[in-house]
Design a protein around this motif. Structure first.
Motif, PDB file in Angstrom:
ATOM      1  N   THR A  26       0.858  -1.184   0.000  1.00 59.66           N
ATOM      2  CA  THR A  26       0.000   0.000   0.000  1.00 59.66           C
ATOM      3  C   THR A  26       0.897   1.238   0.000  1.00 59.66           C
ATOM      4  OG1 THR A  26      -1.678  -1.187   1.257  1.00 59.66           O
ATOM      5  CG2 THR A  26      -1.862   1.202   1.208  1.00 59.66           C
ATOM      6  N   PRO A  27       0.608   2.210  -0.877  1.00 58.53           N
ATOM      7  CA  PRO A  27       1.447   3.418  -0.911  1.00 58.53           C
ATOM      8  C   PRO A  27       1.509   4.098   0.455  1.00 58.53           C
ATOM      9  CG  PRO A  27      -0.098   3.397  -2.750  1.00 58.53           C
ATOM     10  CD  PRO A  27      -0.462   2.254  -1.853  1.00 58.53           C
ATOM     11  N   GLY A  28       2.634   4.736   0.739  1.00 58.54           N
ATOM     12  CA  GLY A  28       2.878   5.342   2.042  1.00 58.54           C
ATOM     13  C   GLY A  28       2.268   6.710   2.230  1.00 58.54           C
ATOM     14  N   ARG A  29       1.161   6.989   1.580  1.00 60.01           N
ATOM     15  CA  ARG A  29       0.461   8.260   1.782  1.00 60.01           C
ATOM     16  C   ARG A  29      -0.740   8.010   2.684  1.00 60.01           C
ATOM     17  NH1 ARG A  29       1.404   7.624  -3.389  1.00 60.01           N
ATOM     18  NH2 ARG A  29      -0.777   7.393  -3.949  1.00 60.01           N
ATOM     19  N   GLN A  30      -1.170   9.075   3.352  1.00 61.19           N
ATOM     20  CA  GLN A  30      -2.238   8.918   4.336  1.00 61.19           C
ATOM     21  C   GLN A  30      -3.537   8.407   3.730  1.00 61.19           C
ATOM     22  OE1 GLN A  30      -2.643  12.563   6.631  1.00 61.19           O
ATOM     23  NE2 GLN A  30      -2.089  11.413   8.455  1.00 61.19           N
ATOM     24  N   ALA A  31      -3.981   8.961   2.617  1.00 58.43           N
ATOM     25  CA  ALA A  31      -5.279   8.593   2.051  1.00 58.43           C
ATOM     26  C   ALA A  31      -5.374   7.104   1.713  1.00 58.43           C
ATOM     27  CB  ALA A  31      -5.596   9.455   0.837  1.00 58.43           C
ATOM     28  N   PRO A  32      -4.404   6.525   0.967  1.00 63.44           N
ATOM     29  CA  PRO A  32      -4.516   5.085   0.674  1.00 63.44           C
ATOM     30  C   PRO A  32      -4.420   4.208   1.927  1.00 63.44           C
ATOM     31  CG  PRO A  32      -2.860   6.102  -0.748  1.00 63.44           C
ATOM     32  CD  PRO A  32      -3.291   7.129   0.238  1.00 63.44           C
ATOM     33  N   LEU A  33      -3.543   4.592   2.850  1.00 61.30           N
ATOM     34  CA  LEU A  33      -3.406   3.808   4.079  1.00 61.30           C
ATOM     35  C   LEU A  33      -4.671   3.888   4.920  1.00 61.30           C
ATOM     36  CD1 LEU A  33       0.251   4.663   5.152  1.00 61.30           C
ATOM     37  CD2 LEU A  33      -0.615   2.410   4.508  1.00 61.30           C
ATOM     38  N   LEU A  34      -5.243   5.075   5.019  1.00 54.86           N
ATOM     39  CA  LEU A  34      -6.465   5.269   5.793  1.00 54.86           C
ATOM     40  C   LEU A  34      -7.615   4.468   5.190  1.00 54.86           C
ATOM     41  CD1 LEU A  34      -7.720   6.814   8.186  1.00 54.86           C
ATOM     42  CD2 LEU A  34      -8.253   8.651   6.598  1.00 54.86           C
ATOM     43  N   ALA A  35      -7.751   4.507   3.872  1.00 56.94           N
ATOM     44  CA  ALA A  35      -8.822   3.768   3.199  1.00 56.94           C
ATOM     45  C   ALA A  35      -8.634   2.262   3.359  1.00 56.94           C
ATOM     46  CB  ALA A  35      -8.862   4.142   1.720  1.00 56.94           C
ATOM     47  N   ALA A  36      -7.402   1.794   3.234  1.00 54.22           N
ATOM     48  CA  ALA A  36      -7.144   0.350   3.331  1.00 54.22           C
ATOM     49  C   ALA A  36      -7.326  -0.175   4.751  1.00 54.22           C
ATOM     50  CB  ALA A  36      -5.728   0.039   2.845  1.00 54.22           C
ATOM     51  N   SER A  37      -7.027   0.665   5.744  1.00 54.18           N
ATOM     52  CA  SER A  37      -7.117   0.198   7.131  1.00 54.18           C
ATOM     53  C   SER A  37      -8.539   0.233   7.665  1.00 54.18           C
ATOM     54  CB  SER A  37      -6.210   1.042   8.034  1.00 54.18           C
ATOM     55  OG  SER A  37      -6.709   2.353   8.152  1.00 54.18           O
ATOM     56  N   GLY A  38      -9.331   1.193   7.220  1.00 47.18           N
ATOM     57  CA  GLY A  38     -10.681   1.339   7.751  1.00 47.18           C
ATOM     58  C   GLY A  38     -10.709   2.026   9.110  1.00 47.18           C
ATOM     59  N   ALA A  39      -9.616   2.668   9.474  1.00 49.56           N
ATOM     60  CA  ALA A  39      -9.506   3.339  10.777  1.00 49.56           C
ATOM     61  C   ALA A  39     -10.152   4.711  10.732  1.00 49.56           C
ATOM     62  CB  ALA A  39      -8.030   3.482  11.149  1.00 49.56           C
ATOM     63  N   GLY A  40     -10.436   5.243  11.903  1.00 56.16           N
ATOM     64  CA  GLY A  40     -10.890   6.620  12.016  1.00 56.16           C
ATOM     65  C   GLY A  40      -9.696   7.553  11.855  1.00 56.16           C
TER      66      GLY A  40
END
Length: 179
Positions: A26-40
């Motif tokens: 997963t790319p190391g940017r906030q948006a892709p990581l946030l979307a992939a994790s499902g975290a708040g």
């Protein structure tokens, strides 16, 4: 893997998930990581900052916008991210992932590879309180990740705890060679 470092990493709910996602590509940017994790957003950004403070992640120089930085794994972070990835493979996206995100689940499983008494577990996890350890063991027993047996050979009888099923797989994933 050093148990104290493992305790520090798991003190934030999404830290292991972020490391596993980055190891998985997963790319190391906030948006892709946030979307992939499902975290708040708040919990995610706190976990991300925590990983930077632990020097497991660093800003990728020359990449990303100052307000939307790109992150990369450090050498130490890459080693731990591999362990996090193995753990995420054992516990795919199910209700069990909530248990993995709890602070003491992974450290308790790491030290309960063989049969251990409560006091031995507590000694191995120095900062843990009796209450936190007993609650974690109870939750892990309910999930069938830890087995509790009574050692009747001693007086008074004492309980022995050992990781079993998925708990044993997670414990083994942490203790593989090179970690």
């Amino acid at each position: 893997m050093d148990i104290n470092l493992l305790v520090k990493i798991t003190s934030r709910a999404w830290s292991l998930c972020i490391l596993a996602l980055m190891h998985g590509g997963t790319p190391g940017r906030q948006a892709p990581l946030l979307a992939a994790s499902g975290a708040g957003r708040t919990a995610f950004s706190q976990s991300l900052s925590h990983l930077v403070d632990l020097e497991l992640l660093e800003r990728n120089p020359g990449h990303g916008h100052p307000l939307r930085p790109e992150y990369r794994l450090t050498k130490k972070g890459a080693e731990i991210a591999e362990v996090a990835y193995r753990i995420s493979a054992i516990v795919p996206r199910t209700a069990d992932t909530v248990l993995v995100r709890r602070m003491w689940t992974i450290p308790v499983l790491a030290v309960s590879q063989g049969p251990r008494y409560f006091s031995e577990l507590k000694t191995s996890l120095t900062p843990i309180t009796d209450r936190a350890l007993s609650q974690s063991l109870r939750q892990l027993q309910t999930q069938s990740w830890v087995e509790r047996k009574i050692d009747a050979s001693q007086y008074p009888p004492r309980a022995l705890y050992q990781a079993v099923n998925s708990g044993a797989e997670i414990s083994n994933a942490i203790h593989l060679e090179g970690c």
